[in-house]
Enzyme design. Structure first.
Site, PDB file in Angstrom:
ATOM      1  CB  SER A 155       3.949  16.067  15.559  1.00 61.20           C
ATOM      2  OG  SER A 155       4.266  17.229  16.290  1.00 61.20           O
ATOM      3  CB  SER A 185       7.322  18.052  17.031  1.00 62.42           C
ATOM      4  OG  SER A 185       6.980  16.830  17.656  1.00 62.42           O
ATOM      5  CE  LYS A 195       2.523  20.373  14.952  1.00 61.93           C
ATOM      6  NZ  LYS A 195       3.658  19.988  15.823  1.00 61.93           N
TER       7      LYS A 195
END
Lengths: 386, 463
Positions: free
Chosen positions: A171, A195, A77
């Site tokens: 997210s 997330s 990420k």
């Protein structure tokens, strides 16, 4: 058992020479290219990935692989620091920012021989649960292109079809989509208030939120320091265990990691669940819960019950306060953590030169999106004495 | 006119003497090239985390013990937020809720009059000692409309020592700070050199009438020496008294001391009253300290700090050293103060005493009157003295053995200051300063003088 996981199977194939790390890497990179419309990746590190694959290949040739993860393509990420590869947090504030150091978890993966394909898309600074609010645009759920989804939707014009897609959740949507679309075997996400778990559920992959303190946050650009953890996204539970085993442990660079030695473990083949006690929090049956989710929830509970586990109702009486408390704590820490983005040392700096204060204000207005700015304002409000 | 009672409190920041910074591994060094001692954490690169420096904690514990504080076995770290170019993270890590040490005291001495013949001991309460980060330095270049930022100092460990408003004038404040400076230097927890920014003092000053509540206080900053501290405090007390007697009011403001003009001036408004939005520092767990009783059995000795262990190893504090000097050498208490006040002077004195037969009570006069005044006149430190302890001891031995008079000794000393490498004996021989012991020789000389001055002798005899 670990040997049933996908990573183990691939590792075995690599050992036996049925496929080489370079071939594997090239195939994954090709898939990344052909699934570009998902917008799962912000940066694809093609050159360095191929180099890492090459080095892995050398190790396999010498019969000295570093472990199960050697040669396995993974994605990270884009809120984890990766030395030499852009780290943007999907924000204008860090567009073009090349960090000089690797996050501890990134370093550990590299030390295990994993091949880093690239950095995945997210909500800006991990603030959001849809992966729609990043500066590089939203991530599309691979399942948008599945037969099941296509069959459900009414036939549309070509342009309408183009925009007919569903979100990944967030997210860590980019990481979830990357794993779900087979471009990599595992991905790192982050989890503060869901997330990693949220997008995992939306994209049909395994999302593991490790207990706070188990995995180092050094190098993870923080949202809420007291709640963030690096998250693990894989296509099966055994792979999640492999990742956890290689990442967990005390890090002297992160004072919030547990000091005790981490004992590596193996997932047992769970056939007997009679000693397992499953609690179903009654407060989670909240108003607004969709019938489909309620049905699936009941189905899961029944699965365990029919297999012989004890399934009981429990009460978590403060549940209704949790989201409110979360917002106060989260925004307060966000306001604090975002204070460092002033354009002075790194990242975006506004052209406004009238004074330091005006430069700060313009830089932060230009660099942050509305969600980030909104949380900073709320957080400061909560932190103010008067 | 009703009398005024001035009230003075102090906030002192002492830079911790350590190899690396409070929360990162970058070096601590004075006057290094700009931005050459900056780690990723110091520059606030995103994703970096603080790691507590053990040596800094030990320094704070030592200092707390030396100031008779209670050491908090559990203390906490907090973030203090404000935006400034020399604060990269936008917040300072400090200890606002529970600092490492509280409720101590510091004893210091003042002379009643200027001659140092009578000393009185006073005490100031220490409210607390807290660990916190130092900020970087910013230089404003107005001609080019730019600010230059040097982060070398950002993150260096500080001990903030808060002294309660128990002092009443500049002299007391100066004496208290001087004593604290000596203590820190003795402990080695801070080098405490004000000129190098290792010791910074802010004064809180107010005045009120007896029986009335405390007045509004002002904060005085930009004090660069102990001498200026006394001046700044006294000026501010005077300013407040005059202001109030003329019917004015005192603003709760921050003022800067202007050393050239010898007065305090209002500082450029730092955005009025600051709300620092304090918040616990989530990346640092509570700081836990142990003593021998609470130390767990199989704890790794490297991992923990044992307060008792540190207490046992504290060196003699200045007050103890002074007592020992007075007891051992029979000098006056005032003398012991002067000896300790000058870096290296006590050691010099003891060295001379060892090498001479002269009694310490007599040696002290030579040290304090002759040696020290010469050094002061030429702005030299004891280390830089052209006269070594051996040379002075040799000279005093000649005097003690009555081979020269004390007048002659002073002349020899004056010659020794030139640092030409001659020994006292050589100078005595050169200048023919030997005391004549032979009675007959003396009579002959006197007779020769009288014979040569017949007229003057007659004038004298006639009156």
């Amino acid at each position: 058992a670990l040997k049933d996981g996908l990573c183990s199977q691939v590792s075995a194939a690599l050992k036996e020479g049925r496929v080489t790390p370079t071939e594997l890497c090239q195939r994954c990179l090709a898939l990344v290219k052909s699934t570009k419309f998902l917008n799962a990746y912000i940066t694809v590190a093609e050159e360095t990935a191929l180099k890492q694959a090459e080095e892995s290949e050398e190790r396999y040739k010498r019969g000295q692989p570093l472990g199960i993860l050697d040669g396995i393509p993974i994605a990270v990420k884009d809120n984890f620091n990766t030395a030499g590869i852009e780290t943007t947090c999907a924000s204008n504030m860090l567009k073009g920012y090349i960090s000089p150091y690797n996050a501890t978890v990134v370093q550990k993966l590299l030390d295990h021989g994993a091949v880093l394909l690239g950095k995945t898309n997210l909500d800006e600074f991990a603030m959001g649960s849809g992966s729609t609010d990043g500066v590089f645009g939203p991530v599309r759920n691979p399942w948008s292109y599945s037969k099941q989804y296509k069959e459900k939707s009414v036939p549309k014009s070509h342009s309408e079809e183009e925009s007919d897609w569903v979100i990944t959740g967030g997210s860590s949507g980019g990481s979830a989509a990357a794993v779900s679309s087979f471009t990599c075997f595992a991905a790192l996400g982050s989890d503060t208030g869901g997330s990693t778990r949220n997008p995992a559920a939306h994209c049909g992959v395994v999302g593991l939120k490790p207990t706070y303190g188990l995995i180092s946050r050094h190098g993870l650009i923080p949202l809420v320091n007291s709640m963030d953890v690096p998250g693990i996204l894989t296509r099966c539970v055994d792979d999640a265990a492999v990742l956890l085993g290689s990442l967990a442990g005390h890090d002297p660079k992160d004072s919030t990691t547990i000091q005790d030695d981490f004992k590596p473990f193996e997932l047992p083949n769970l056939t007997d669940v009679s000693k397992l006690s499953i609690g179903i929090p009654k407060e989670y049956h909240a108003p607004g819960l969709s019938s489909e989710i309620l049905a699936l929830w009941s189905k899961a509970a029944d699965l365990f019950k029919n297999a012989g586990a004890k399934v009981v109702e429990v009460s978590l009486p403060h549940t209704r306060y949790s989201i409110v408390c979360y917002h106060v704590l989260c925004t307060a820490e966000v306001a604090s953590n975002m204070a460092r983005f002033d354009g002075l040392e790194y990242g975006h700096r506004s052209d406004m030169k009238d004074s330091t204060e005006s430069m700060y204000a313009a830089t932060r207005r230009e660099g942050f999106n509305d969600v980030v700015r909104g949380r900073i304002l709320s957080g400061n409000y909560f932190l103010l004495k008067q | 006119l009703a009398p005024w009672i001035p009230v003075v409190g102090l906030e002192i920041h002492a830079q911790i003497s350590s190899n690396s910074k409070l929360f990162s591994g970058s070096q601590v060094q004075f006057a290094a090239p700009p931005n050459s001692l900056v780690s990723f954490f110091d520059a606030s690169l995103p994703g970096t985390l603080p790691v507590l420096n053990r040596r800094c904690v030990e320094a704070a514990v030592m200092t707390g013990l030396a100031l008779n504080c209670s050491i908090n076995k559990k203390s906490l770290f907090d973030r203090k937020h404000y935006f400034y170019a020399d604060l990269p993270a936008g917040y300072q890590i400090t200890q606002q809720r529970v600092p490492i040490a509280v409720n101590g005291s510091l004893s210091y001495s003042l002379c009643i009059d200027n001659k140092m013949s009578q000393m009185v001991t006073k005490t100031v309460r220490i409210k607390q000692i807290q660990l916190e980060q130092d900020s970087g330095k910013s230089l404003h270049d107005d001609t080019r409309c730019q600010t230059l930022v040097d982060l070398n100092r950002a993150g260096v460990g500080l001990m903030e020592v808060v002294m309660e408003p128990d002092m009443c004038c500049g002299e007391e404040a100066a004496a208290a700070v001087r004593e604290l400076q000596l203590i820190l230097q003795t402990l080695g927890s801070s080098q405490a050199v004000m000129a190098e920014g290792q010791l910074r003092v802010d004064a809180n000053v107010s005045v009120h009438h007896p029986g009335e509540p405390y007045g509004v206080r002002t904060e005085v900053k930009n004090i660069n020496s102990i001498r200026f501290l006394a001046k700044a405090v006294d000026y501010e007390i005077q300013r407040q008294i005059e202001e109030l007697e003329n019917g004015g009011t005192i603003l709760n403001e921050t003022r800067a001391f202007d050393s050239k003009l010898g007065c305090t001036v209002p500082m450029r408004d730092k955005e009025g009253k600051q709300d620092y939005r304090f918040m616990p520092e989530p990346n640092l767990p509570p700081l836990i300290l142990y003593d021998t009783k609470s130390l767990p059995a199989n704890m790794n000795h490297q991992q923990v700090i044992n307060i008792d262990w540190i207490q046992e190893r504290l060196p003699d504090l200045p007050s103890v050293k002074r007592e020992k000097l007075v007891e051992q050498y029979g000098i006056l208490p005032e003398h012991s103060f002067t000896l300790l006040n000058e870096d290296g002077l006590a050691e010099f004195f003891e060295s001379v005493v060892k090498q001479t037969q002269m009694k310490p009570k007599k040696v002290i006069g030579w040290i304090l009157n002759d040696l020290l005044s010469y050094l002061k006149q030429h702005s030299l430190t004891v280390k830089e003295s052209p006269v070594s302890s051996i040379l002075l001891a040799d000279l005093l031995n000649l005097l003690e053995k009555k081979e020269i008079s004390s007048t002659a000794a002073k002349r020899v000393l004056a010659e020794l200051w030139k640092g030409e490498g001659k020994t006292p004996l050589e100078i005595v021989k050169e200048q023919k300063l030997e005391l004549l012991q032979d009675q007959k020789e003396l009579e002959q000389i006197c007779q020769a003088v009288i014979d040569g001055q017949e007229n003057e002798v007659i004038m004298m005899v006639l009156g």
